[in-house]
Design a protein around this motif. Sequence first.
Motif, PDB file in Angstrom:
ATOM      1  N   ALA A 225       3.058   5.227  10.581  1.00  0.00           N
ATOM      2  CA  ALA A 225       2.156   5.458   9.551  1.00  0.00           C
ATOM      3  C   ALA A 225       0.718   4.860   9.832  1.00  0.00           C
ATOM      4  O   ALA A 225       0.201   4.185  10.823  1.00  0.00           O
ATOM      5  N   LEU A 226      -0.171   5.722   9.160  1.00  0.00           N
ATOM      6  CA  LEU A 226      -1.477   5.502   9.291  1.00  0.00           C
ATOM      7  C   LEU A 226      -2.165   4.990   7.954  1.00  0.00           C
ATOM      8  O   LEU A 226      -1.996   5.470   6.795  1.00  0.00           O
ATOM      9  N   TRP A 227      -2.800   3.792   8.319  1.00  0.00           N
ATOM     10  CA  TRP A 227      -3.446   2.945   7.098  1.00  0.00           C
ATOM     11  C   TRP A 227      -4.933   2.974   6.991  1.00  0.00           C
ATOM     12  O   TRP A 227      -5.602   2.854   8.035  1.00  0.00           O
ATOM     13  N   VAL A 228      -5.452   3.215   5.828  1.00  0.00           N
ATOM     14  CA  VAL A 228      -6.843   3.152   5.863  1.00  0.00           C
ATOM     15  C   VAL A 228      -7.086   1.911   4.752  1.00  0.00           C
ATOM     16  O   VAL A 228      -6.949   2.278   3.335  1.00  0.00           O
ATOM     17  N   TYR A 229      -7.700   0.904   4.990  1.00  0.00           N
ATOM     18  CA  TYR A 229      -8.079  -0.116   4.007  1.00  0.00           C
ATOM     19  C   TYR A 229      -9.660  -0.206   3.963  1.00  0.00           C
ATOM     20  O   TYR A 229     -10.613  -0.488   4.750  1.00  0.00           O
ATOM     21  N   ASP A 230     -10.208   0.030   2.718  1.00  0.00           N
ATOM     22  CA  ASP A 230     -11.611  -0.089   2.018  1.00  0.00           C
ATOM     23  C   ASP A 230     -11.507  -1.552   1.364  1.00  0.00           C
ATOM     24  O   ASP A 230     -11.111  -1.651   0.082  1.00  0.00           O
ATOM     25  N   LYS A 231     -12.103  -2.558   2.223  1.00  0.00           N
ATOM     26  CA  LYS A 231     -12.179  -3.797   1.428  1.00  0.00           C
ATOM     27  C   LYS A 231     -13.078  -3.778   0.327  1.00  0.00           C
ATOM     28  O   LYS A 231     -12.472  -4.379  -0.528  1.00  0.00           O
TER      29      LYS A 231
ATOM     30  N   VAL B 292      -4.327  -5.007  -4.344  1.00  0.00           N
ATOM     31  CA  VAL B 292      -5.147  -3.905  -3.755  1.00  0.00           C
ATOM     32  C   VAL B 292      -4.318  -2.710  -4.120  1.00  0.00           C
ATOM     33  O   VAL B 292      -2.940  -2.727  -4.194  1.00  0.00           O
ATOM     34  N   ASP B 293      -4.794  -1.584  -4.492  1.00  0.00           N
ATOM     35  CA  ASP B 293      -4.317  -0.450  -4.911  1.00  0.00           C
ATOM     36  C   ASP B 293      -3.806   0.130  -3.688  1.00  0.00           C
ATOM     37  O   ASP B 293      -4.560   0.382  -2.468  1.00  0.00           O
ATOM     38  N   VAL B 294      -2.516   0.716  -3.662  1.00  0.00           N
ATOM     39  CA  VAL B 294      -2.018   1.458  -2.214  1.00  0.00           C
ATOM     40  C   VAL B 294      -1.603   2.880  -2.946  1.00  0.00           C
ATOM     41  O   VAL B 294      -1.250   3.079  -3.797  1.00  0.00           O
ATOM     42  N   ILE B 295      -2.321   3.747  -2.090  1.00  0.00           N
ATOM     43  CA  ILE B 295      -2.209   5.155  -2.435  1.00  0.00           C
ATOM     44  C   ILE B 295      -1.289   5.802  -1.423  1.00  0.00           C
ATOM     45  O   ILE B 295      -1.572   5.966  -0.237  1.00  0.00           O
ATOM     46  N   ASN B 296      -0.259   6.289  -1.617  1.00  0.00           N
ATOM     47  CA  ASN B 296       0.784   6.912  -0.810  1.00  0.00           C
ATOM     48  C   ASN B 296       0.532   8.559  -0.699  1.00  0.00           C
ATOM     49  O   ASN B 296       0.602   9.248  -1.907  1.00  0.00           O
ATOM     50  N   GLN B 297       0.330   9.076   0.431  1.00  0.00           N
ATOM     51  CA  GLN B 297       0.106  10.413   0.552  1.00  0.00           C
ATOM     52  C   GLN B 297       1.297  11.070   1.449  1.00  0.00           C
ATOM     53  O   GLN B 297       1.868  10.491   2.337  1.00  0.00           O
TER      54      GLN B 297
ATOM     55  N   GLN C  50      -8.775  -0.933  -1.639  1.00  0.00           N
ATOM     56  CA  GLN C  50      -7.905   0.098  -1.666  1.00  0.00           C
ATOM     57  C   GLN C  50      -7.287   0.385  -0.493  1.00  0.00           C
ATOM     58  O   GLN C  50      -8.006   0.259   0.559  1.00  0.00           O
ATOM     59  N   VAL C  51      -6.276   0.780  -0.333  1.00  0.00           N
ATOM     60  CA  VAL C  51      -5.213   1.096   0.917  1.00  0.00           C
ATOM     61  C   VAL C  51      -4.801   2.512   0.821  1.00  0.00           C
ATOM     62  O   VAL C  51      -4.073   2.709  -0.397  1.00  0.00           O
ATOM     63  N   THR C  52      -4.860   3.361   1.656  1.00  0.00           N
ATOM     64  CA  THR C  52      -4.416   4.646   1.574  1.00  0.00           C
ATOM     65  C   THR C  52      -3.340   4.736   2.911  1.00  0.00           C
ATOM     66  O   THR C  52      -3.671   4.268   4.051  1.00  0.00           O
ATOM     67  N   LYS C  53      -2.156   5.053   2.486  1.00  0.00           N
ATOM     68  CA  LYS C  53      -1.110   5.308   3.571  1.00  0.00           C
ATOM     69  C   LYS C  53      -0.626   6.883   3.615  1.00  0.00           C
ATOM     70  O   LYS C  53      -0.342   7.613   2.760  1.00  0.00           O
TER      71      LYS C  53
ATOM     72  N   MET D 160      -0.606  -2.535  -6.864  1.00  0.00           N
ATOM     73  CA  MET D 160      -0.375  -1.180  -7.677  1.00  0.00           C
ATOM     74  C   MET D 160      -0.256  -0.305  -6.649  1.00  0.00           C
ATOM     75  O   MET D 160      -1.150  -0.008  -5.900  1.00  0.00           O
ATOM     76  N   THR D 161       0.567   0.800  -7.042  1.00  0.00           N
ATOM     77  CA  THR D 161       0.669   1.985  -6.403  1.00  0.00           C
ATOM     78  C   THR D 161       0.464   2.947  -7.048  1.00  0.00           C
ATOM     79  O   THR D 161       0.988   3.256  -8.234  1.00  0.00           O
ATOM     80  N   VAL D 162      -0.517   3.983  -6.633  1.00  0.00           N
ATOM     81  CA  VAL D 162      -0.827   5.285  -7.395  1.00  0.00           C
ATOM     82  C   VAL D 162      -0.815   6.465  -6.417  1.00  0.00           C
ATOM     83  O   VAL D 162      -0.549   6.183  -5.062  1.00  0.00           O
ATOM     84  N   SER D 163      -0.928   7.620  -6.979  1.00  0.00           N
ATOM     85  CA  SER D 163      -0.873   8.614  -6.031  1.00  0.00           C
ATOM     86  C   SER D 163      -2.028   9.498  -6.304  1.00  0.00           C
ATOM     87  O   SER D 163      -2.871   9.293  -7.384  1.00  0.00           O
ATOM     88  N   THR D 164      -2.630  10.277  -5.474  1.00  0.00           N
ATOM     89  CA  THR D 164      -3.858  10.905  -5.456  1.00  0.00           C
ATOM     90  C   THR D 164      -3.990  12.225  -4.675  1.00  0.00           C
ATOM     91  O   THR D 164      -3.272  12.340  -3.526  1.00  0.00           O
TER      92      THR D 164
END
Length: 227
Positions: free
Chosen positions: A109-115, A222-227, A119-122, A1-5
């Motif tokens: 790209a910079l990825w932050v993965y919280d196991k 995992v949730d993927v947050i694109n910024q 959740q993953v932030t890109k 799932m992709t979400v924005s924040t």
Amino acid sequence: MTVSTNSTVKQKLMSGALAGVLMTTIGVAAPMAAMTQSANAAAADNMVAAKRLNSLLTNTKSMTANFTQTTKGAKNGTFKGTMNVQRPNRFRWETKSPSEQLIVANGNALWVYDKDLEQVTKQKVDNQVGNTPALLLSGDPSKIDKNFKITQPYNSKNYYVLYPKSGDASFKSLSVSFSGGKPVMMVLNDSLGQTTSIKFNNIKLNPSISSSQFKFTPPKGVDVINQ
């Protein structure tokens, strides 16, 4: 799932692996080796400090190490893990204890993965250049003085304090200490008044690092947050 924040990657870094809480590094709490020097020791001027730091970082083309990261302030904690950096703009920062978090930058790209959070932030690396300690070690040394005011409090010591010129940087100041040409300690002070110290050990300077260390594919589900 992709979400924005609206939350930022630097906030992830500061509250996660690169800052135990925060992101790290350095109001300035200087490494003890520097603190014990004479208060009358001469400081290098900014141009000389920038040149010296540039030289040290230029010699660090790649690096692997274990790290122990300790944060003191509103939230206290100690994290341990491993790191790999390689110019240009590639790094892998993996916290293994007491919780797991992975930060990977591959130049684009910079990825932050919280196991634990699944959740993953890109985010684009360009948006973070100069704002994080890991990118300081993996970025372009010639551009450092454009992003930081560089000081060397003790002219005879390879200890530097950097102040971000950007108003939205994730920390107020960053200090880095070198021994034998290797970065051995970084200390950061964040906007919340927290201080994070990162000590490196088992350092290997300029080793060959597999490109696979800087690749990341979000795990399924995992949730993927694109910024």
